[in-house]
Enzyme design. Structure first.
Site, PDB file in Angstrom:
ATOM      1  N   GLY A 149       2.193   8.380  -2.615  1.00  0.00           N
ATOM      2  CA  GLY A 149       3.337   7.920  -1.820  1.00  0.00           C
ATOM      3  C   GLY A 149       3.428   6.420  -1.713  1.00  0.00           C
ATOM      4  N   ALA A 150       3.238   5.722  -2.823  1.00  0.00           N
ATOM      5  CA  ALA A 150       3.136   4.258  -2.768  1.00  0.00           C
ATOM      6  C   ALA A 150       4.362   3.543  -3.320  1.00  0.00           C
ATOM      7  CB  ALA A 150       1.889   3.794  -3.519  1.00  0.00           C
ATOM      8  N   GLY A 174       7.636   2.205   1.863  1.00  0.00           N
ATOM      9  CA  GLY A 174       7.026   2.293   3.186  1.00  0.00           C
ATOM     10  C   GLY A 174       5.589   1.821   3.273  1.00  0.00           C
ATOM     11  N   ILE A 175       4.824   2.517   4.092  1.00  0.00           N
ATOM     12  CA  ILE A 175       3.427   2.155   4.351  1.00  0.00           C
ATOM     13  C   ILE A 175       2.608   2.186   3.070  1.00  0.00           C
ATOM     14  CG2 ILE A 175       1.312   2.887   5.544  1.00  0.00           C
ATOM     15  CD1 ILE A 175       3.152   3.910   7.808  1.00  0.00           C
ATOM     16  N   GLY A 176       2.853   3.192   2.233  1.00  0.00           N
ATOM     17  CA  GLY A 176       2.092   3.315   0.990  1.00  0.00           C
ATOM     18  C   GLY A 176       2.257   2.123   0.080  1.00  0.00           C
ATOM     19  N   SER A 231      -0.999  11.361  12.089  1.00  0.00           N
ATOM     20  CA  SER A 231       0.036  10.856  12.978  1.00  0.00           C
ATOM     21  C   SER A 231      -0.357  11.082  14.424  1.00  0.00           C
ATOM     22  CB  SER A 231       1.361  11.583  12.691  1.00  0.00           C
ATOM     23  OG  SER A 231       2.320  11.313  13.694  1.00  0.00           O
ATOM     24  N   TYR A 238       5.599  19.371  11.256  1.00  0.00           N
ATOM     25  CA  TYR A 238       4.998  18.087  10.866  1.00  0.00           C
ATOM     26  C   TYR A 238       3.728  17.829  11.682  1.00  0.00           C
ATOM     27  CZ  TYR A 238       4.497  13.005  10.391  1.00  0.00           C
ATOM     28  OH  TYR A 238       4.001  11.742  10.153  1.00  0.00           O
TER      29      TYR A 238
END
Length: 274
Positions: free
Chosen positions: A10-11, A14-16, A139, A163
């Site tokens: 997931g890069a 966002g955060i990734g 989370s 989630y």
């Protein structure tokens, strides 16, 4: 981080993406995983330009498919013989129930079963590369208990509830894996990056998405703790913990239930076929 190989899911946003950038700037060889090959190559070029680090690679993987995960890990192991940091960063929120390529509720499959399988497939190379680290993103919205009678929420589906359930599963997985890895030189911790302006809320509806982004912090802030967990020397031996803002934090009682963790682990092995 020079000489260290990092694999991160997931890069491409966002955060990734910010985590990949931060570790590349520290000199790491960064391998990003994406399900969109064109976007992955674009991200690779952007990261090279931003960090001046040419040791950035991209691999294709659809985390909603066990076959794709196995193919991706096989390709990684063909190209690389070491892995020092595995960051299971990718995550989704589905606001309507749908199923993965394997016919499993998609949030449970991508947020939990995918990192469970990928970690298993890469565990031996991590051990050979020790000291090595596994970082699982969770989370602050994690919630339980684990719904063993309906893990895939065929009844009473709610996007945020499912989630939170998947993120509780990640914490239980992290704690039990830490026990199993004692003495190997491989640590595993999970991190709550906080509410960041990512694409997680894109299917929540216009108002909810705007409200979410209004409260959220920049992804670069959310990436600070994952970068810290991947690179800081002072936490090299810390394992099985939950981090927020670069510090170990206590979590809800159910996240320490190792009987539940073991039961979930056994079921997960059957799901992914290991």
């Amino acid at each position: 981080m020079k000489g260290k190989i990092v694999l991160i899911t997931g890069a491409t946003s966002g955060i990734g993406k910010q985590t990949a950038q931060g570790l590349a700037m520290l000199g790491a060889t960064v391998v990003i995983i994406t399900r969109d090959e064109q976007r992955g190559e674009q991200t690779r070029q952007e990261l090279i330009q931003t960090t001046k680090n040419t040791n950035i690679d991209v691999l294709f993987c659809d985390l909603a498919s066990f076959v794709s995960i196995r193919d991706c890990c096989r390709e990684f192991l063909t190209k690389y013989h070491e892995l020092h940091v595995l960051i299971n960063n990718a995550g989704i929120v589905d606001y309507h129930r749908r199923e993965s390529k394997d016919g499993i509720e998609n949030t449970f499959a991508v947020n939990y079963l995918a990192p469970f399988l990928m970690t298993d497939l890469l565990l031996e190379v991590l051990k050979k590369s020790a000291p090595a680290r596994i970082i699982n993103l969770t989370s602050g919205l994690h919630s339980g208990p684990i719904h063993f009678n309906d893990l895939e929420f065929k009844h009473g589906f709610s996007g945020m509830k499912v989630y939170g359930h998947s993120k509780l599963a990640i914490i239980l997985f992290t704690r039990l894996l830490a026990e199993k890895l004692k003495g190997t030189g491989v640590t595993v911790n999970c991190v709550n990056p906080g509410m960041s302006a990512t694409n997680l809320g894109r299917d929540a509806g216009w108002f909810s998405e705007k409200f979410f982004k209004l409260l959220a912090k920049a992804p670069s802030i959310g990436a600070q703790t994952p970068i810290y967990l991947a690179s800081a020397s002072e936490i090299e031996t810390i394992t099985g913990e939950y981090f927020e803002k670069k510090s170990v934090k206590k979590t809800k009682t159910e996240t320490y239930d190792m009987i539940t963790a073991k039961k979930l682990w056994d079921i997960s092995e059957k799901y992914v076929g290991v």
